[in-house]
Design an enzyme around this catalytic site. Sequence first.
Site, PDB file in Angstrom:
ATOM      1  N   LYS A 106     -33.445 -30.298 -42.035  1.00 47.38           N
ATOM      2  CA  LYS A 106     -31.981 -30.030 -41.511  1.00 47.38           C
ATOM      3  C   LYS A 106     -31.686 -28.982 -42.102  1.00 47.38           C
ATOM      4  O   LYS A 106     -31.759 -29.089 -43.709  1.00 47.38           O
ATOM      5  CB  LYS A 106     -31.060 -31.198 -42.130  1.00 47.38           C
ATOM      6  CG  LYS A 106     -30.923 -32.089 -40.994  1.00 47.38           C
ATOM      7  CD  LYS A 106     -30.074 -34.313 -41.503  1.00 47.38           C
ATOM      8  CE  LYS A 106     -30.441 -34.993 -41.349  1.00 47.38           C
ATOM      9  NZ  LYS A 106     -30.100 -36.523 -42.451  1.00 47.38           N
ATOM     10  N   LYS A 189     -23.816 -30.788 -44.839  1.00 44.29           N
ATOM     11  CA  LYS A 189     -23.816 -32.160 -45.475  1.00 44.29           C
ATOM     12  C   LYS A 189     -24.048 -32.071 -46.721  1.00 44.29           C
ATOM     13  O   LYS A 189     -23.994 -32.515 -48.187  1.00 44.29           O
ATOM     14  CB  LYS A 189     -23.996 -33.998 -44.806  1.00 44.29           C
ATOM     15  CG  LYS A 189     -25.042 -33.654 -44.219  1.00 44.29           C
ATOM     16  CD  LYS A 189     -26.616 -34.217 -45.354  1.00 44.29           C
ATOM     17  CE  LYS A 189     -28.162 -34.269 -44.422  1.00 44.29           C
ATOM     18  NZ  LYS A 189     -28.417 -34.968 -45.435  1.00 44.29           N
ATOM     19  N   ASN A 254     -30.503 -33.274 -52.843  1.00 43.55           N
ATOM     20  CA  ASN A 254     -29.666 -32.838 -52.787  1.00 43.55           C
ATOM     21  C   ASN A 254     -28.232 -33.495 -53.864  1.00 43.55           C
ATOM     22  O   ASN A 254     -27.610 -32.244 -55.353  1.00 43.55           O
ATOM     23  CB  ASN A 254     -28.828 -32.019 -51.186  1.00 43.55           C
ATOM     24  CG  ASN A 254     -29.382 -32.081 -50.778  1.00 43.55           C
ATOM     25  OD1 ASN A 254     -30.030 -30.701 -50.771  1.00 43.55           O
ATOM     26  ND2 ASN A 254     -30.554 -32.223 -49.856  1.00 43.55           N
TER      27      ASN A 254
END
Length: 329
Positions: A106, A189, A254
Amino acid sequence: MKKVAVIGCGSWGTALAIILVNHGHDVMMWARKQEAVDEINTLHTNAKYLPNIVLPTGLSATTDREQAVAGAEIVISAVPSRAVRSTMMDFAPYFAKGTILVNVAKGLEDGSLLRLSEVIKECVPQCEVCVLSGPSHAEEVAKEIPTTCLIACENEAVAKMVQEAFMNPRFRLYTNTDVIGVEMGAALKNVIALAAGMSDGLGFGDNTKAALMTRGMTEMTRLGIAMGGRAETFAGLSGMGDLIVTCTSMHSRNRRAGILLGQGKTLQETLDAVQMVVEGVNTVQAACHLAEKYHVDLPITQAINDVLFHGKDTKDAVLELMTRVGKPE
């Protein structure tokens, strides 16, 4: 039963390999380092990425690229976003025409600003490229905790074939043809999860995190639509679903990185502490460049970029966001 190759032996690639083997498929993993291959083949573990998980004895690994993908009907690319181009170029000679290649990383490519499926198509045009995305921490998938994701491909028939191969009572897949929306939701995101983690690190509460997630979703959708994605995709698994899990779970590297940054750690100290790829850090600069290209306003994303790369204090960034000129929602 299908023959599946998994390129990359990190947490997500290994977790997918586990569920595929347990679902009856013949799976071969590729790893760059021989010690990783030896551990998978002899100890049936991958302790660095999935501690306390015993791998199926039917799962094997190799460092030989040609051996890894020989005869594979489906190939999963599970390397970090920054390694996608070089890895695909290395494997390109060994992919047969029509091989289905499922990217599970991603992010966006730094410099070119390309989505990862675009990078892959440049490197291996002979392959059918799909994207697997959604709220899916590898640690939970490896334990076969019920998880739902989606498989996106412009060719719906290919997406349905992958859906059928992957689905089992613990891992459910939906299909989607909006590859742009799915990839942009998946990439952006991670940036908002950094912000949510910073909020936690600063000692803020649920109100702050809810605001960041909601307004962050607005930014994700705004840029995704400008690039050609569909608004409804961002309300689904690869948008809202992935955002929720990444902003709220300690499985999220993250969010963990954001917490450390909010506590005053430098970027390098944070990356050293997390010890795994933090894709949001790799994505935020590309997102800001795309915002300029498409004339889209991304205040939260820009604030994160300023904290990471321009020395802005996190508290100052919050103050600036809170005191922007009032606007309608």
